[in-house]
Design a protein around this motif. Structure first.
Motif, short mmCIF file in Angstrom:
data_model
loop_
_atom_site.label_atom_id
_atom_site.label_comp_id
_atom_site.label_asym_id
_atom_site.label_seq_id
_atom_site.Cartn_x
_atom_site.Cartn_y
_atom_site.Cartn_z
N ASP A 52 -76.00 68.93 22.86
CA ASP A 52 -75.87 67.74 23.71
C ASP A 52 -74.48 67.14 23.60
O ASP A 52 -73.91 66.66 24.59
CB ASP A 52 -76.92 66.69 23.32
CG ASP A 52 -78.31 67.06 23.78
OD1 ASP A 52 -78.44 67.98 24.62
OD2 ASP A 52 -79.28 66.43 23.31
N GLU A 53 -73.92 67.14 22.39
CA GLU A 53 -72.57 66.61 22.19
C GLU A 53 -71.54 67.43 22.95
O GLU A 53 -70.64 66.88 23.61
CB GLU A 53 -72.23 66.60 20.69
CG GLU A 53 -70.81 66.16 20.35
CD GLU A 53 -70.53 64.70 20.70
OE1 GLU A 53 -69.33 64.34 20.77
OE2 GLU A 53 -71.48 63.93 20.92
N VAL A 59 -68.95 67.34 30.50
CA VAL A 59 -69.05 66.37 31.59
C VAL A 59 -67.81 65.48 31.64
O VAL A 59 -67.23 65.25 32.70
CB VAL A 59 -70.32 65.50 31.43
CG1 VAL A 59 -70.33 64.38 32.47
CG2 VAL A 59 -71.58 66.35 31.56
N ALA A 60 -67.38 64.99 30.49
CA ALA A 60 -66.34 63.96 30.44
C ALA A 60 -64.93 64.48 30.61
O ALA A 60 -64.03 63.73 31.02
CB ALA A 60 -66.45 63.20 29.11
N CYS A 110 -65.05 73.54 28.62
CA CYS A 110 -64.28 72.30 28.51
C CYS A 110 -62.89 72.46 29.11
O CYS A 110 -62.40 71.59 29.84
CB CYS A 110 -64.16 71.88 27.04
SG CYS A 110 -65.70 71.29 26.31
N VAL A 111 -62.25 73.59 28.82
CA VAL A 111 -60.93 73.88 29.38
C VAL A 111 -61.02 73.95 30.91
O VAL A 111 -60.19 73.38 31.63
CB VAL A 111 -60.37 75.21 28.82
CG1 VAL A 111 -59.10 75.61 29.56
CG2 VAL A 111 -60.09 75.08 27.33
N PHE A 406 -64.31 57.35 29.90
CA PHE A 406 -64.98 56.44 28.97
C PHE A 406 -66.46 56.29 29.32
O PHE A 406 -67.33 56.35 28.44
CB PHE A 406 -64.29 55.07 29.01
CG PHE A 406 -65.01 54.02 28.21
CD1 PHE A 406 -64.92 53.98 26.82
CD2 PHE A 406 -65.79 53.07 28.85
CE1 PHE A 406 -65.60 53.01 26.09
CE2 PHE A 406 -66.47 52.10 28.13
CZ PHE A 406 -66.38 52.07 26.74
N VAL A 407 -66.75 56.10 30.60
CA VAL A 407 -68.13 55.87 31.03
C VAL A 407 -68.98 57.12 30.83
O VAL A 407 -70.09 57.05 30.27
CB VAL A 407 -68.17 55.42 32.51
CG1 VAL A 407 -69.60 55.45 33.05
CG2 VAL A 407 -67.61 54.02 32.65
N THR A 408 -68.49 58.28 31.26
CA THR A 408 -69.28 59.50 31.16
C THR A 408 -69.43 59.98 29.72
O THR A 408 -70.48 60.51 29.34
CB THR A 408 -68.67 60.64 32.02
OG1 THR A 408 -67.29 60.78 31.70
CG2 THR A 408 -68.81 60.33 33.49
N LYS A 409 -68.38 59.78 28.90
CA LYS A 409 -68.46 60.24 27.52
C LYS A 409 -69.34 59.31 26.67
O LYS A 409 -70.07 59.78 25.79
CB LYS A 409 -67.05 60.31 26.89
CG LYS A 409 -67.04 60.85 25.47
CD LYS A 409 -67.47 62.32 25.45
CE LYS A 409 -67.58 62.87 24.04
NZ LYS A 409 -68.78 62.38 23.33
N SER A 410 -69.27 58.03 26.93
CA SER A 410 -70.02 57.08 26.10
C SER A 410 -71.48 56.93 26.54
O SER A 410 -72.30 56.40 25.79
CB SER A 410 -69.34 55.70 26.14
OG SER A 410 -69.33 55.18 27.45
N TYR A 411 -71.79 57.40 27.74
CA TYR A 411 -73.15 57.23 28.28
C TYR A 411 -74.22 57.74 27.32
O TYR A 411 -75.16 57.02 26.96
CB TYR A 411 -73.26 57.95 29.63
CG TYR A 411 -74.65 57.93 30.23
CD1 TYR A 411 -75.04 56.92 31.11
CD2 TYR A 411 -75.58 58.93 29.92
CE1 TYR A 411 -76.31 56.90 31.65
CE2 TYR A 411 -76.85 58.91 30.46
CZ TYR A 411 -77.21 57.90 31.32
OH TYR A 411 -78.47 57.88 31.85
N GLN A 412 -74.05 58.99 26.89
CA GLN A 412 -75.07 59.62 26.03
C GLN A 412 -75.18 58.89 24.70
O GLN A 412 -76.28 58.63 24.20
CB GLN A 412 -74.72 61.09 25.80
CG GLN A 412 -75.78 61.90 25.05
CD GLN A 412 -77.02 62.16 25.89
OE1 GLN A 412 -76.92 62.48 27.07
NE2 GLN A 412 -78.20 62.00 25.29
#
Length: 474
Positions: A52-53, A59-60, A110-111, A406-412
């Motif tokens: 999940d991480e 995503v972010a 990620c790349v 910030f929003v997409t990474k911190s959401y989870q």
């Protein structure tokens, strides 16, 4: 551009606007891709071993990659022109989409998403600058809203097809968008403003007459003279980031655009799009994949409606309505998850209010699309003169990319530690702030040429400077 010649036609403006906006079908598909992709990761269908991480990073990193794209977009926009910059954005999108299609390794994903973000950043910088420079004032808002419509089409196709096809087919669909928009933009003309900026009067006139669909040489010369006088006046000032932040004439435009970017991204649209299917799975009242399709259709319909609304309703009214609706919708969704997560009501009790997540998210979708979804892009291209327009657009898009990341990474993380309701109420609080910000600070630009918008801002800047000097004397 004060008037339209009787012998002119707007068909080229509409077609060029449609063509360059088609780039955002790829952007919409990329933003929505995690919604069907993440469930495929979890059920093993994608044949990718990913936590999940790691998924949250996949995503972010797309918006984070857009930061570099913003820089490239700014440089290319000034050096090679709007048209070539639009075409240049195809390359990173193509490379990233191909990597996603063929890799099964999380770090390579990620790349790939970062590279895709570079292309999206370039597109975001140049597209609205181009549209506002080629479109007549009467249709500038409507053509600008095509960006939202195209983005919604890309999202709809991913939402509608993604959950029901293989992971490979899903990625192939995303790849097809970047190829199609590359071909769609091959014919588009260059912006006359780009040629005027560098003193190429003959080329500017040629492109202007083609864009306006006119053979009236006298009328074209008159309009170009007006445009050129404003361009020359603007270019007398430096084209630098320092100039943008130190010159008082840009101050109001800066805080208006910054505030609108906070509203546009901190209300959570990218996180909701990316995690749409998981959101509905957690609400346990509706089927995630099918609601995602409904969400996509509603989003598309709202975007098309907004295109027509911008022709008859002012920017301020649409954004105020949008911010109010977004705030109420997000508050309602937060209440549902508060009752589910904090009070832990039984499934039987929750079933009586099971429609709240669906109605709230769809309400958010509709109200966001008619105002906050795209009007900030239009205004960031309208409020700045040509000498700092690209720099300002690049910085605004960089700010958007940082907020998006910030929003997409911190959401989870916020969801896991503080509960789903905290996420939605945080988004809602930004929207409530937006109501007051728009009402008191955002100017109306509907029905004004770019030159008229600048003249109005300059008058305000001069008055502000005069008042500051009087205060200093006291």
């Amino acid at each position: 551009m004060c008037s339209v010649s009787e012998t002119s036609s707007r068909s080229v403006q509409y077609l060029a606007g449609l063509s360059v906006s088609f780039a955002f079908t790829f952007t919409g598909a990329v933003l929505s891709w995690p919604s069907p992709a993440i469930p495929k990761f979890k059920n093993g269908e994608a044949n990718v071993q990913i936590t999940d991480e790691q998924s949250s990073w996949v995503v972010a990193l797309c918006p984070l990659g857009a930061l570099l794209g913003c820089y490239f977009g700014q440089v290319l926009n000034e050096k090679v022109g709007r048209r070539r910059t639009i075409l240049a954005s195809v390359l990173p999108g193509l490379i990233g989409a191909l990597l996603i299609l063929f890799t099964k390794t999380p770090w390579l994903m990620c790349v790939a998403r970062s590279i895709i973000g570079v292309g999206n950043g370039i597109t975001a910088v140049v597209t609205m600058v181009y549209i506002t420079e080629i479109a007549d004032k009467e249709i500038r808002g409507a053509i600008g809203m095509l960006v939202q419509v195209m983005m919604n089409i890309g999202s709809l196709l991913v939402y509608g097809i993604g959950p029901f096809v293989s992971y490979t087919v899903l990625n192939s669909i995303v790849l097809s968008f970047v190829i199609l928009y590359g071909f769609a933009c091959l014919w588009v003309p260059e912006s006359p403003y780009y040629h005027l900026k560098d003193g190429r009067l003959a080329l500017a006139k040629k492109e202007f007459m083609f864009i306006k669909g006119t053979k009236d040489d006298k009328w074209a010369s008159e309009q170009l003279a007006i445009m050129r006088s404003h361009v020359v006046e603007s270019m007398a000032n430096k084209t630098t980031t320092k100039e943008l932040f130190t010159n008082v004439r840009y101050r109001k435009a800066l805080y208006v655009v910054a505030g609108l970017k906070v509203l546009q991204y901190m209300t959570g649209t990218c996180a909701i799009q990316a995690y749409l299917e998981p959101i509905f799975r957690q609400s346990s009242s509706v089927s995630g994949p099918y609601v995602s399709i409904v969400y996509g259709f509603v989003q598309l319909a709202a975007g098309i409606t907004a295109t027509f609304l911008t022709g008859c309703v002012g920017r301020r009214v649409l954004m105020l309505t949008s911010s109010i609706g977004v705030a109420i919708s997000l508050t309602a969704v937060g209440i549902y998850f508060f009752l589910q997560d904090y009070y832990q009501l039984s499934a039987q009790t929750l079933s009586s209010i099971s429609a709240i997540p669906l109605v709230g998210v769809l309400g958010f979708n509709i109200l966001y699309s008619i105002g906050l979804g795209n009007l900030p892009y239009i205004m960031q291209a309208e409020l700045f003169p040509i000498n700092v327009k690209t720099v300002a657009s690049s910085l605004a898009t960089m700010m958007a990319a940082i907020l998006n990341f910030f929003v997409t990474k911190s959401y989870q993380g916020i969801k896991d530690f503080f509960g789903h309701y905290t996420v939605f109420w945080s988004f809602a609080s930004i929207a409530y702030f937006g109501i007051f910000f728009i009402y008191f600070f955002v100017p109306e630009t509907k029905g004004k040429t770019l030159e008229e918008v600048q003249d109005n801002l300059n008058v305000e800047a001069v008055e502000m400077e005069r008042l500051n000097k009087e205060k200093q004397k006291e």
